[in-house]
Design an enzyme around this catalytic site. Structure first.
Site, short mmCIF file in Angstrom:
data_model
loop_
_atom_site.label_atom_id
_atom_site.label_comp_id
_atom_site.label_asym_id
_atom_site.label_seq_id
_atom_site.Cartn_x
_atom_site.Cartn_y
_atom_site.Cartn_z
N GLY A 29 0.84 -1.19 0.00
CA GLY A 29 0.00 0.00 0.00
C GLY A 29 0.87 1.24 0.00
O GLY A 29 2.01 1.20 0.48
N GLN A 50 3.22 9.86 1.19
CA GLN A 50 4.54 9.23 1.25
C GLN A 50 5.44 9.60 0.08
O GLN A 50 6.65 9.42 0.14
CB GLN A 50 4.40 7.70 1.31
CG GLN A 50 3.78 7.21 2.60
CD GLN A 50 3.58 5.72 2.57
OE1 GLN A 50 2.58 5.23 2.05
NE2 GLN A 50 4.54 4.97 3.07
N CYS A 55 6.04 -0.36 7.05
CA CYS A 55 5.73 0.82 6.25
C CYS A 55 6.93 1.15 5.36
O CYS A 55 8.07 1.11 5.82
CB CYS A 55 5.44 1.99 7.19
SG CYS A 55 5.03 3.51 6.33
N LEU A 56 6.63 1.49 4.10
CA LEU A 56 7.72 1.84 3.18
C LEU A 56 8.46 3.10 3.63
O LEU A 56 9.59 3.31 3.23
CB LEU A 56 7.17 2.03 1.76
CG LEU A 56 6.60 0.76 1.10
CD1 LEU A 56 6.00 1.09 -0.27
CD2 LEU A 56 7.67 -0.31 0.98
N HIS A 116 -4.19 2.12 7.76
CA HIS A 116 -2.79 2.56 7.79
C HIS A 116 -2.57 3.68 6.76
O HIS A 116 -1.94 4.70 7.06
CB HIS A 116 -1.91 1.34 7.50
CG HIS A 116 -0.44 1.59 7.40
ND1 HIS A 116 0.48 1.02 8.25
CD2 HIS A 116 0.28 2.36 6.54
CE1 HIS A 116 1.70 1.42 7.92
NE2 HIS A 116 1.61 2.23 6.88
N GLU A 117 -3.13 3.50 5.56
CA GLU A 117 -2.91 4.49 4.49
C GLU A 117 -3.71 5.77 4.75
O GLU A 117 -3.22 6.87 4.46
CB GLU A 117 -3.26 3.90 3.12
CG GLU A 117 -2.51 2.63 2.72
CD GLU A 117 -1.00 2.71 2.83
OE1 GLU A 117 -0.45 3.82 2.81
OE2 GLU A 117 -0.37 1.65 2.99
N HIS A 154 -1.84 7.92 6.96
CA HIS A 154 -0.81 8.71 6.25
C HIS A 154 -1.41 10.01 5.71
O HIS A 154 -0.80 11.07 5.82
CB HIS A 154 -0.23 7.92 5.07
CG HIS A 154 0.88 6.99 5.42
ND1 HIS A 154 2.03 7.39 6.05
CD2 HIS A 154 1.02 5.65 5.20
CE1 HIS A 154 2.85 6.34 6.21
NE2 HIS A 154 2.25 5.27 5.71
ZN LIG Z 1 2.92 3.34 5.65
#
Ligand SMILES: [Zn+2]
Length: 192
Positions: A72, A77, A118-119, A160-161, A164
């Protein structure tokens, strides 16, 4: 315990191969902001119009997510502060889900704990408790409204997204001590 591993368990199975059909059109890999970059704490604005600019953003975000690899990615991000999320939980990278201006309409009182990664926080995985299922309304990449009931990993991922987009990174659910340790580890990694 905070654990440090090379990949998120659910991500590990997935994203090795890029989608061939994506390779046909012009795309760009976007740089992913790394925690604790303050730009990760900006609140994203709603998308006013789902047009070619947004569709290009969606394609670039998908390509960036598959390349990372991740399951995701939120526009925040990649330093675009508009409410766009891409998710693909499939093993063959063929089930891209696009959420533009996503809203959580309902969250289950039942909660569940998953180990998240998380990226933007590479190498860090820890348990976060969230509502086990959610009802979400969003627009697709054609600007058409849809609603879905999500549970399991999809529910985790969407929440989660959306966090962000609201300027929140999952490590903020962890204790101060853990957050300090994570920042130290990332600084070390950036130096090394
Ligand atoms: Zn993330």
């Amino acid at each position: 315990m905070t654990s440090y591993r090379s990949s998120w368990p659910c991500a590990a199975l997935v994203w090795h191969k890029r989608r061939p059909e994506f390779a046909m059109s012009v795309m760009s890999l976007l740089p992913i902001l790394q925690y604790p970059d303050p730009r990760l704490h900006k609140v994203a604005k709603p998308v006013a119009k789902v047009d070619d600019r947004i569709r290009k953003l969606v394609r670039d975000m998908a390509e960036t997510m598959y390349d990372a690899p991740g399951i995701g990615l939120a526009a925040t991000q990649v330093d675009v502060h508009e409410r766009v999320v891409v998710i693909d939980l499939s093993e063959d990278n063929k089930h891209l889900q696009v959420f533009i201006n996503p809203e959580i309409l309902w969250s289950s009182p039942e909660r569940k704990t998953y180990e998240e990664g998380c990226l933007s926080v590479p190498g860090v995985y820890d348990e976060v408790e969230r509502p086990a299922s959610v009802k979400v309304r969003a627009l697709d990449d054609q600007g058409k409204a849809f609603e879905i009931d999500a549970e399991g990993l999809l529910a985790v991922c969407i929440q989660h997204e959306i966090d962000h987009l609201n300027g929140k990174v999952f490590v903020e659910y962890l204790s101060r001590l853990k957050q300090d340790r994570i920042r130290t580890k990332i600084k070390k990694a950036q130096r090394g």
